[in-house]
Design a protein around this motif. Structure first.
Motif, PDB file in Angstrom:
ATOM      1  N   ILE A 126      31.236 -34.541 -23.613  1.00  0.00           N
ATOM      2  CA  ILE A 126      32.060 -35.474 -22.850  1.00  0.00           C
ATOM      3  C   ILE A 126      33.457 -35.531 -23.480  1.00  0.00           C
ATOM      4  CG2 ILE A 126      32.357 -37.971 -22.385  1.00  0.00           C
ATOM      5  CD1 ILE A 126      30.414 -36.528 -20.484  1.00  0.00           C
ATOM      6  N   GLN A 127      33.491 -35.456 -24.811  1.00  0.00           N
ATOM      7  CA  GLN A 127      34.772 -35.488 -25.505  1.00  0.00           C
ATOM      8  C   GLN A 127      35.597 -34.239 -25.152  1.00  0.00           C
ATOM      9  OE1 GLN A 127      35.622 -38.092 -27.809  1.00  0.00           O
ATOM     10  NE2 GLN A 127      37.677 -37.195 -27.745  1.00  0.00           N
ATOM     11  N   SER A 128      34.976 -33.052 -25.306  1.00  0.00           N
ATOM     12  CA  SER A 128      35.751 -31.819 -25.135  1.00  0.00           C
ATOM     13  C   SER A 128      36.133 -31.565 -23.682  1.00  0.00           C
ATOM     14  CB  SER A 128      34.981 -30.615 -25.683  1.00  0.00           C
ATOM     15  OG  SER A 128      33.880 -30.297 -24.848  1.00  0.00           O
ATOM     16  N   GLU A 129      35.222 -31.859 -22.784  1.00  0.00           N
ATOM     17  CA  GLU A 129      35.459 -31.479 -21.386  1.00  0.00           C
ATOM     18  C   GLU A 129      36.165 -32.572 -20.583  1.00  0.00           C
ATOM     19  OE1 GLU A 129      35.239 -28.572 -20.497  1.00  0.00           O
ATOM     20  OE2 GLU A 129      34.650 -28.319 -18.404  1.00  0.00           O
ATOM     21  N   PHE A 130      36.064 -33.817 -21.033  1.00  0.00           N
ATOM     22  CA  PHE A 130      36.638 -34.917 -20.237  1.00  0.00           C
ATOM     23  C   PHE A 130      37.693 -35.715 -21.011  1.00  0.00           C
ATOM     24  CE2 PHE A 130      32.702 -33.677 -18.374  1.00  0.00           C
ATOM     25  CZ  PHE A 130      32.997 -33.645 -17.017  1.00  0.00           C
ATOM     26  N   ILE A 131      37.269 -36.373 -22.090  1.00  0.00           N
ATOM     27  CA  ILE A 131      38.195 -37.285 -22.771  1.00  0.00           C
ATOM     28  C   ILE A 131      39.437 -36.541 -23.279  1.00  0.00           C
ATOM     29  CG2 ILE A 131      38.426 -38.931 -24.699  1.00  0.00           C
ATOM     30  CD1 ILE A 131      35.413 -39.579 -24.197  1.00  0.00           C
ATOM     31  N   ASN A 132      39.223 -35.392 -23.915  1.00  0.00           N
ATOM     32  CA  ASN A 132      40.370 -34.630 -24.432  1.00  0.00           C
ATOM     33  C   ASN A 132      41.311 -34.165 -23.325  1.00  0.00           C
ATOM     34  OD1 ASN A 132      39.227 -34.953 -26.886  1.00  0.00           O
ATOM     35  ND2 ASN A 132      38.633 -32.801 -27.201  1.00  0.00           N
ATOM     36  N   LYS A 133      40.770 -34.060 -22.101  1.00  0.00           N
ATOM     37  CA  LYS A 133      41.611 -33.609 -20.981  1.00  0.00           C
ATOM     38  C   LYS A 133      42.096 -34.790 -20.146  1.00  0.00           C
ATOM     39  CE  LYS A 133      39.034 -29.283 -20.511  1.00  0.00           C
ATOM     40  NZ  LYS A 133      38.065 -28.554 -19.663  1.00  0.00           N
ATOM     41  N   ASN A 134      41.890 -36.010 -20.695  1.00  0.00           N
ATOM     42  CA  ASN A 134      42.286 -37.222 -19.961  1.00  0.00           C
ATOM     43  C   ASN A 134      41.615 -37.356 -18.608  1.00  0.00           C
ATOM     44  OD1 ASN A 134      43.855 -38.918 -21.444  1.00  0.00           O
ATOM     45  ND2 ASN A 134      45.661 -37.572 -21.230  1.00  0.00           N
ATOM     46  N   ILE A 135      40.380 -36.908 -18.546  1.00  0.00           N
ATOM     47  CA  ILE A 135      39.624 -37.022 -17.290  1.00  0.00           C
ATOM     48  C   ILE A 135      38.546 -38.079 -17.488  1.00  0.00           C
ATOM     49  CG2 ILE A 135      38.074 -35.811 -15.686  1.00  0.00           C
ATOM     50  CD1 ILE A 135      39.543 -33.216 -16.451  1.00  0.00           C
ATOM     51  N   ASN A 136      38.419 -38.966 -16.526  1.00  0.00           N
ATOM     52  CA  ASN A 136      37.407 -40.015 -16.603  1.00  0.00           C
ATOM     53  C   ASN A 136      36.004 -39.378 -16.658  1.00  0.00           C
ATOM     54  OD1 ASN A 136      35.645 -42.109 -16.123  1.00  0.00           O
ATOM     55  ND2 ASN A 136      36.938 -43.083 -14.562  1.00  0.00           N
ATOM     56  N   PRO A 137      35.198 -39.687 -17.688  1.00  0.00           N
ATOM     57  CA  PRO A 137      33.856 -39.090 -17.790  1.00  0.00           C
ATOM     58  C   PRO A 137      32.959 -39.382 -16.581  1.00  0.00           C
ATOM     59  CG  PRO A 137      34.444 -40.152 -19.851  1.00  0.00           C
ATOM     60  CD  PRO A 137      35.510 -40.511 -18.872  1.00  0.00           C
ATOM     61  N   LEU A 138      33.323 -40.417 -15.809  1.00  0.00           N
ATOM     62  CA  LEU A 138      32.495 -40.696 -14.624  1.00  0.00           C
ATOM     63  C   LEU A 138      32.586 -39.571 -13.593  1.00  0.00           C
ATOM     64  CD1 LEU A 138      32.969 -44.536 -14.194  1.00  0.00           C
ATOM     65  CD2 LEU A 138      30.963 -43.317 -15.030  1.00  0.00           C
ATOM     66  N   VAL A 139      33.610 -38.721 -13.749  1.00  0.00           N
ATOM     67  CA  VAL A 139      33.699 -37.524 -12.899  1.00  0.00           C
ATOM     68  C   VAL A 139      32.448 -36.667 -13.117  1.00  0.00           C
ATOM     69  CG1 VAL A 139      34.945 -35.333 -12.602  1.00  0.00           C
ATOM     70  CG2 VAL A 139      36.219 -37.475 -12.778  1.00  0.00           C
ATOM     71  N   TYR A 140      31.971 -36.649 -14.359  1.00  0.00           N
ATOM     72  CA  TYR A 140      30.768 -35.853 -14.634  1.00  0.00           C
ATOM     73  C   TYR A 140      29.546 -36.450 -13.936  1.00  0.00           C
ATOM     74  CZ  TYR A 140      27.040 -33.301 -16.810  1.00  0.00           C
ATOM     75  OH  TYR A 140      25.926 -32.523 -16.971  1.00  0.00           O
ATOM     76  N   ARG A 141      29.442 -37.768 -14.040  1.00  0.00           N
ATOM     77  CA  ARG A 141      28.328 -38.451 -13.367  1.00  0.00           C
ATOM     78  C   ARG A 141      28.353 -38.114 -11.865  1.00  0.00           C
ATOM     79  NH1 ARG A 141      25.124 -43.367 -14.797  1.00  0.00           N
ATOM     80  NH2 ARG A 141      24.151 -43.758 -12.837  1.00  0.00           N
ATOM     81  N   TYR A 142      29.560 -38.218 -11.294  1.00  0.00           N
ATOM     82  CA  TYR A 142      29.743 -37.921  -9.873  1.00  0.00           C
ATOM     83  C   TYR A 142      29.334 -36.459  -9.588  1.00  0.00           C
ATOM     84  CZ  TYR A 142      32.465 -36.808  -5.667  1.00  0.00           C
ATOM     85  OH  TYR A 142      32.850 -36.366  -4.424  1.00  0.00           O
TER      86      TYR A 142
END
Ligand code: AMP
Ligand code: ZN
Length: 460
Positions: free
Chosen positions: A292-308
């Motif tokens: 979640i850190q490497s793919e979302f947080i570091n890219k400023n993407i809301n991790p809920l995108v992954y849930r979606y």
């Protein structure tokens, strides 16, 4: 509308019937905390969270227990190799307890980022050594165990239906098990209940037991802790598909041998894997993984995108994470958020026909892509924006996409902080503090409505 769930044990979609009216006992195997959880692991934890939310949506009171494996999981699945925790401890120059604590905190952060509701009970293997020893003692008294040079083993040949969960042929299974065979074992499928500490190496995690100093095998922790908190007969046990053939098969064999009662668990549910491009495995053990850190947080993407994103593929189908998955999920999620925002802030009534359609989808073995299609229909339906918003927010109890938080964007930070403090006070059952905070929130012109584990702020 009946809730149907696919049961690995029977290989059928079955109508869910609880053991106790209105209640569900749910055990989900937690992480082995020697590294970060990767987004594959988290796909399984999201599936289990959706399961729990769907059960709650169907008005069941869920008691959810999740373990933290902080000892006993060896690098080879068949009780061979090094302990994953002790191994990592050497690499990181920290002690094994520090490793476990660090990655447990990181895991819980991931759950928070993904809006995964915490289990009612988190339990650590190392906090439940006594329970595991007691269970092995009972198995020993009943004649299911034997001792070899490196530990106490469970004799799988004494269980007549050992492969009932995996539906494998015992012969082929024995062949597979032989690859990593320990020649002293009576049967290739036998597994360790208690491993002795090596004579020449001082382990960091070891305990005294009636059989000598050592540590529990990986499978016994889940049996001991699930029985401790949920009893010798409970409703649902879940994990990823990789647990079917070995971990869950062994948990099942020893638990039923222990209690002498069948079935131990009524419904076994398993989530399929998330793989990298071209079926490449994402694995903690090889370090080939995304977090979640490497793919979302570091890219400023809301991790809920992954849930979606996980909702686009049914939990029993493999999902591929390739270079197109992330941008497409970002655009789908952003589009959803914008459409919700466009509905305004006034909340009307939940539409009964749409609710029925949504329920039909989620109750069909958690069909989330169908449920998301119903979400899409809400925007086009011939009802007021207020009713659309009420319907979407109601569905979000299952979706867990924090759509109600979008409504709060213009709410002052102080008010959100007070509301969060109040939620914490309620969790701690500090009712007077909670009332006091409610009054403070009112002074800012907001009313707080409680919605189970969440809240809604309304301008007054
Ligand atoms: P572990 O921390 O390795 O014990 O795994 C935690 C959970 O993640 C278990 O339920 C596994 O079955 C599951 N799991 C492991 N790898 C994957 C994957 N690539 N995709 C989905 N679930 C996985
Ligand atoms: Zn387990």
């Amino acid at each position: 509308m009946a809730l149907k769930l696919y049961n690995t044990l029977t290989r059928e979609k079955e109508e869910f019937k609880p053991i106790t009216n209105g209640e569900v006992g749910l055990y989900t195997c937690g992480p082995t905390v020697y590294n970060y959880a990767h987004i594959g692991n988290l796909r399984t934890f999201i599936f289990e969270d959706v399961l729990k939310r769907v059960l709650s949506f169907n008005n069941y009171k869920v008691k959810h227990v999740m373990n933290i494996t902080d000892v006993g999981h060896l690098t080879g699945d068949r009780d061979m190799g090094e302990d994953k925790m002790e191994n990592e401890s050497k690499k990181e120059n920290k002690n094994a307890y520090e490793i476990a604590e660090f990655y447990t905190i990181k895991f819980k952060d991931d759950l928070t980022h993904l809006n995964i509701i915490y289990p009612e009970i988190f339990c650590k293997a190392t906090d439940n050594i006594k329970e595991q020893i007691e269970m092995i003692k009972v198995l020993e008294n009943k004649g299911f165990t034997y001792k070899i040079s490196d530990g106490i083993y469970f004799n799988t040949s004494l269980v007549e239906d050992y492969t009932k969960l995996s539906h494998q042929h015992l012969d082929s299974l024995k062949e597979g098990a032989r690859v990593e065979v320990n020649s002293e074992k009576k049967n290739p499928t036998d597994f360790a209940l208690w491993k002795f500490s090596p004579i020449d190496i001082k382990r960091q995690m070891e305990w005294v037991s009636p059989w000598g100093v050592g540590f529990p095998g990986w499978h016994i922790e889940c049996s001991a802790m699930s029985i401790k908190y949920l009893g010798t007969h409970f409703d649902i046990h879940a994990g990823g598909v990789d647990f079917i053939n070995l971990h869950h098969t062994n948990e099942l064999a020893q638990s039923e041998a222990y209690s002498g009662q069948k079935p131990w668990v009524n419904y076994w549910m398993h989530g399929e894997f998330l793989n990298l491009k071209d079926g490449e495995k994402m694995a903690k053990s090889t370090g080939n993984f995304l977090t979640i850190q490497s793919e979302f947080i570091n890219k400023n993407i809301n991790p809920l995108v992954y849930r979606y994103a996980t909702y686009s593929v049914h939990y029993r189908k493999q999902m591929e994470w390739n270079e197109e998955t992330l941008p497409s999920a970002v655009s789908g999620y952003t589009n959803l958020i914008n459409r919700v925002k466009s509905l305004g802030k006034d909340i009307g009534n939940v539409n009964p026909e749409l609710k029925e359609r949504f329920l039909e989808s989620i109750n069909d073995d958690l069909n989330m892509s169908k449920a998301m299609a119903v979400v899409g229909e809400v925007f086009k339906y011939g009802i007021s924006n207020e009713d659309k918003l009420a319907t979407i927010l109601y569905f979000d109890k299952v979706l867990g996409l924090s759509l109600n938080k979008i409504m709060e964007e213009s709410i002052p930070d102080e008010v959100i902080k007070l509301a969060n403090d109040r939620l914490l006070a309620r969790k701690n059952k500090d009712w007077s503090k909670s009332d006091e905070l409610r009054e403070k929130i009112k002074e800012f012109g907001y009313e707080v409505n409680d919605m189970g584990e969440e809240y809604k702020l309304i301008k007054i």
